[in-house]
Design an enzyme around this catalytic site. Structure first.
Site, PDB file in Angstrom:
ATOM      1  N   CYS A 179       8.539   3.394  -2.810  1.00 18.06           N
ATOM      2  CA  CYS A 179       8.927   4.761  -2.461  1.00 18.06           C
ATOM      3  C   CYS A 179      10.366   4.745  -1.975  1.00 18.06           C
ATOM      4  CB  CYS A 179       8.019   5.318  -1.367  1.00 18.06           C
ATOM      5  SG  CYS A 179       8.411   7.035  -0.929  1.00 18.06           S
ATOM      6  N   CYS A 212      10.686   5.915   4.999  1.00 22.23           N
ATOM      7  CA  CYS A 212      10.112   6.168   6.329  1.00 22.23           C
ATOM      8  C   CYS A 212       9.900   4.827   7.028  1.00 22.23           C
ATOM      9  CB  CYS A 212       8.803   6.937   6.221  1.00 22.23           C
ATOM     10  SG  CYS A 212       9.011   8.474   5.292  1.00 22.23           S
ATOM     11  N   SER A 233      -0.085  15.070  -0.434  1.00 24.49           N
ATOM     12  CA  SER A 233       0.671  14.911   0.805  1.00 24.49           C
ATOM     13  C   SER A 233       2.146  14.658   0.479  1.00 24.49           C
ATOM     14  CB  SER A 233       0.103  13.723   1.599  1.00 24.49           C
ATOM     15  OG  SER A 233       0.914  13.445   2.713  1.00 24.49           O
ATOM     16  N   GLY A 279       4.084   6.013  -2.633  1.00 25.94           N
ATOM     17  CA  GLY A 279       5.018   6.925  -3.277  1.00 25.94           C
ATOM     18  C   GLY A 279       4.995   8.346  -2.744  1.00 25.94           C
ATOM     19  N   CYS A 331      -3.483   4.348   6.075  1.00 27.04           N
ATOM     20  CA  CYS A 331      -2.324   5.171   5.732  1.00 27.04           C
ATOM     21  C   CYS A 331      -1.052   4.398   6.016  1.00 27.04           C
ATOM     22  CB  CYS A 331      -2.272   6.418   6.603  1.00 27.04           C
ATOM     23  SG  CYS A 331      -3.615   7.521   6.324  1.00 27.04           S
ATOM     24  N   GLU A 383      -1.460   0.002  -5.476  1.00 22.10           N
ATOM     25  CA  GLU A 383      -2.771  -0.078  -4.845  1.00 22.10           C
ATOM     26  C   GLU A 383      -3.451   1.288  -4.827  1.00 22.10           C
ATOM     27  OE1 GLU A 383      -2.546  -3.860  -1.958  1.00 22.10           O
ATOM     28  OE2 GLU A 383      -1.704  -2.053  -1.053  1.00 22.10           O
ATOM     29  N   CYS A 411       6.345   2.972   7.407  1.00 26.25           N
ATOM     30  CA  CYS A 411       5.483   2.923   6.220  1.00 26.25           C
ATOM     31  C   CYS A 411       5.781   1.682   5.377  1.00 26.25           C
ATOM     32  CB  CYS A 411       5.702   4.190   5.412  1.00 26.25           C
ATOM     33  SG  CYS A 411       4.892   4.166   3.802  1.00 26.25           S
ATOM     34  N   CYS A 457      -7.828   7.464  -2.781  1.00 20.44           N
ATOM     35  CA  CYS A 457      -6.440   7.686  -2.383  1.00 20.44           C
ATOM     36  C   CYS A 457      -5.565   7.038  -3.457  1.00 20.44           C
ATOM     37  CB  CYS A 457      -6.207   7.043  -1.015  1.00 20.44           C
ATOM     38  SG  CYS A 457      -4.505   7.188  -0.450  1.00 20.44           S
TER      39      CYS A 457
HETATM   40  N1  SAH Z   1       4.633  10.085   0.518  1.00 18.97           N
HETATM   41  C1  SAH Z   1       3.628  10.972   0.977  1.00 18.97           C
HETATM   42  C2  SAH Z   1       2.232  10.466   0.769  1.00 18.97           C
HETATM   43  C3  SAH Z   1       1.946   9.027   1.053  1.00 18.97           C
HETATM   44  S1  SAH Z   1       1.925   8.515   2.729  1.00 18.97           S
HETATM   45  C4  SAH Z   1       3.865  11.322   2.429  1.00 18.97           C
HETATM   46  O1  SAH Z   1       4.637  10.648   3.077  1.00 18.97           O
HETATM   47  O2  SAH Z   1       3.267  12.296   2.874  1.00 18.97           O
HETATM   48  C5  SAH Z   1       0.402   9.178   3.373  1.00 18.97           C
HETATM   49  C6  SAH Z   1       0.453   9.480   4.859  1.00 18.97           C
HETATM   50  O3  SAH Z   1       0.479   8.281   5.643  1.00 18.97           O
HETATM   51  C7  SAH Z   1       1.676  10.278   5.283  1.00 18.97           C
HETATM   52  O4  SAH Z   1       1.322  11.301   6.164  1.00 18.97           O
HETATM   53  C8  SAH Z   1       2.494   9.217   5.984  1.00 18.97           C
HETATM   54  O5  SAH Z   1       3.431   9.789   6.850  1.00 18.97           O
HETATM   55  C9  SAH Z   1       1.432   8.432   6.666  1.00 18.97           C
HETATM   56  N2  SAH Z   1       1.848   7.116   7.147  1.00 18.97           N
HETATM   57  C10 SAH Z   1       2.829   6.340   6.658  1.00 18.97           C
HETATM   58  N3  SAH Z   1       2.897   5.187   7.367  1.00 18.97           N
HETATM   59  C11 SAH Z   1       1.944   5.255   8.309  1.00 18.97           C
HETATM   60  C12 SAH Z   1       1.503   4.358   9.334  1.00 18.97           C
HETATM   61  N4  SAH Z   1       2.064   3.165   9.505  1.00 18.97           N
HETATM   62  N5  SAH Z   1       0.494   4.755  10.125  1.00 18.97           N
HETATM   63  C13 SAH Z   1      -0.118   5.951   9.933  1.00 18.97           C
HETATM   64  N6  SAH Z   1       0.236   6.823   8.979  1.00 18.97           N
HETATM   65  C14 SAH Z   1       1.264   6.480   8.176  1.00 18.97           C
HETATM   66 FE1  SF4 Z   2       7.523   7.993   3.584  1.00 16.00          FE
HETATM   67 FE2  SF4 Z   2       5.292   8.675   2.233  1.00 16.00          FE
HETATM   68 FE3  SF4 Z   2       7.225   7.264   1.040  1.00 16.00          FE
HETATM   69 FE4  SF4 Z   2       5.767   6.113   2.906  1.00 16.00          FE
HETATM   70  S1  SF4 Z   2       5.036   6.836   0.944  1.00 16.00           S
HETATM   71  S2  SF4 Z   2       8.018   5.996   2.692  1.00 16.00           S
HETATM   72  S3  SF4 Z   2       5.409   7.803   4.303  1.00 16.00           S
HETATM   73  S4  SF4 Z   2       7.397   9.330   1.816  1.00 16.00           S
END
Ligand code: SAH
Ligand code: SF4
Length: 348
Positions: free
Chosen positions: A117, A121, A199, A167, A341, A92, A124, A110
């Site tokens: 990924c 996390c 990021s 990712g 996000c 996406e 996410c 974005c």
């Molecule tokens: N993998 C990278 C970039 C993609 S995620 C990273 O993790 O930085 C982009 C941002 O969205 C990151 O700061 C991530 O921590 C945040 N994010 C992930 N899940 C989220 C959620 N449920 N609510 C708000 N931000 C979130």
């Molecule tokens: Fe974590 Fe970023 Fe991967 Fe989501 S996209 S699992 S926030 S590293």
């Protein structure tokens, strides 16, 4: 499968066109067509001979991304496209419009760097789906070209690119930097380095490496907690790269590049949105040239934490600012279409 045209840098593309017996300037014309005119299929290259257009179509692939669905948020400011890749995998990409009272409006895309990924996390949606595969540099480039073209078609201009989609970009380091270099190329797309933001979840060795590259892209670090136990419970990668190691790399990056860092912080009610958490965070970041971007948590299927309230977010911000750390609270965006996000996955 034919090679994807967006996977070539200029020298590679020019060599390919020359190998078909074409004069040298044809390579420039194809490059201009792709990155200045944003042409996305051979038929559009009407400045080339019919036979060359046919050859491009036969020997190269233009179809990096096939749009499957396009969703628009109710307020009309966020648009999410689900694409199918050549192997049936899906990603996406999100386009966001920001109205500005003064100066130019912002239009940000974005982009994704991986299908799924592997960082896991907890909050996410991309992490919840696991790692499927890396995107090639061309598949990353094509998302930006698609957005620029879509905006151009409605008389808007792409102003920013954030590498914050699906990712972990530093887990696909080379392809990501190759893609950004191709888009930054003065001869082609010519998108200013300072208008890109990458990021990362905090892959420490890659932050050290990135600091040495001499690049002007903005860097954001997903911190979310400033104590190891809490951070590890949400971001498993913290077991491997704990906060002190991460901040050591961050301090080196700022020292080396003289560029301000952004820390991202998803505010989760009662977990990391308390004044106490803000105090701990400001102690950790003391003396570091940085900014905190706090985002009220977006909901995802696999995580039960709740988003902070606007009152609590305000206190969090004020506590940081009283301690000399600038902070902005990002608005929820595109939530009605799961384009916020951390909400990106590859479901239709
Ligand atoms: N993998 C990278 C970039 C993609 S995620 C990273 O993790 O930085 C982009 C941002 O969205 C990151 O700061 C991530 O921590 C945040 N994010 C992930 N899940 C989220 C959620 N449920 N609510 C708000 N931000 C979130
Ligand atoms: Fe974590 Fe970023 Fe991967 Fe989501 S996209 S699992 S926030 S590293």
């Amino acid at each position: 499968m034919n090679p994807l045209i967006y996977d070539f840098d200029f020298a590679e593309l020019a060599a390919r066109v020359k190998s078909w017996g074409e004069p040298k300037f044809r390579g420039d014309q194809v490059w201009d067509g792709l990155y200045k005119n944003l042409w996305t299929k051979p038929e559009e290259f009407t400045n080339l001979s019919k036979s060359l257009r046919a050859k491009m179509g036969e020997l190269l692939s233009f179809d990096a991304l096939t749009p499957i669905t396009i969703q628009e948020s109710k307020d009309g400011d966020t648009q999410k496209t689900l694409f199918e890749l050549h192997d049936g995998q899906r990603i996406e990409t999100v386009i966001m419009h920001y109205e500005r009272e003064e100066g130019q409006d912002r239009n940000t895309v974005c982009i994704s760097t991986q299908v799924g990924c592997g960082m896991g996390c907890k909050f996410c949606a991309t992490g919840q789906m696991g790692f499927k595969r890396q995107l090639s540099s061309g598949e990353i480039v094509a998302q930006v070209v698609y957005a620029a073209r879509a905006l151009q078609d409605v008389d808007k201009i792409l102003t920013n690119v954030v590498v914050m989609g699906m990712g972990e970009p530093f887990h696909n380091y080379d392809a990501t930097l190759e893609a950004l270099a191709r888009l930054n190329d003065k001869k082609g797309f010519n998108f200013g380095a300072r208008r890109f933001t990458i990021s990362t979840v905090g892959l420490v060795p890659m932050i050290w490496k990135f600091a040495e590259e001499g690049l002007q892209y903005n860097l954001a670090i997903s911190l979310h907690a400033s104590e190891d136990e809490l951070r590890s419970s949400m971001l498993p990668i913290n077991d491997k790269y704990p906060i002190n190691k991460l901040l050591e790399a961050c301090r080196y990056y700022v020292e080396k590049t003289s560029r301000k860092l952004t820390f991202e912080w998803a505010l989760i009610e009662g977990v990391n949105d308390t004044p106490e958490q803000a105090h701990i965070l400001s102690r950790k970041l003391k003396g570091l040239m940085c900014h905190v971007n706090a985002i009220p948590l977006n909901t995802t299927r696999g995580f039960h934490g709740r988003s902070t309230s606007s009152d609590r977010a305000k206190i969090f911000k004020e506590t940081l600012e009283d301690n000399g750390i600038t902070c902005s609270i990002r608005a929820h965006r595109g939530i009605d279409i799961q384009a916020g996000c951390g909400q990106l996955a590859s479901r239709e």
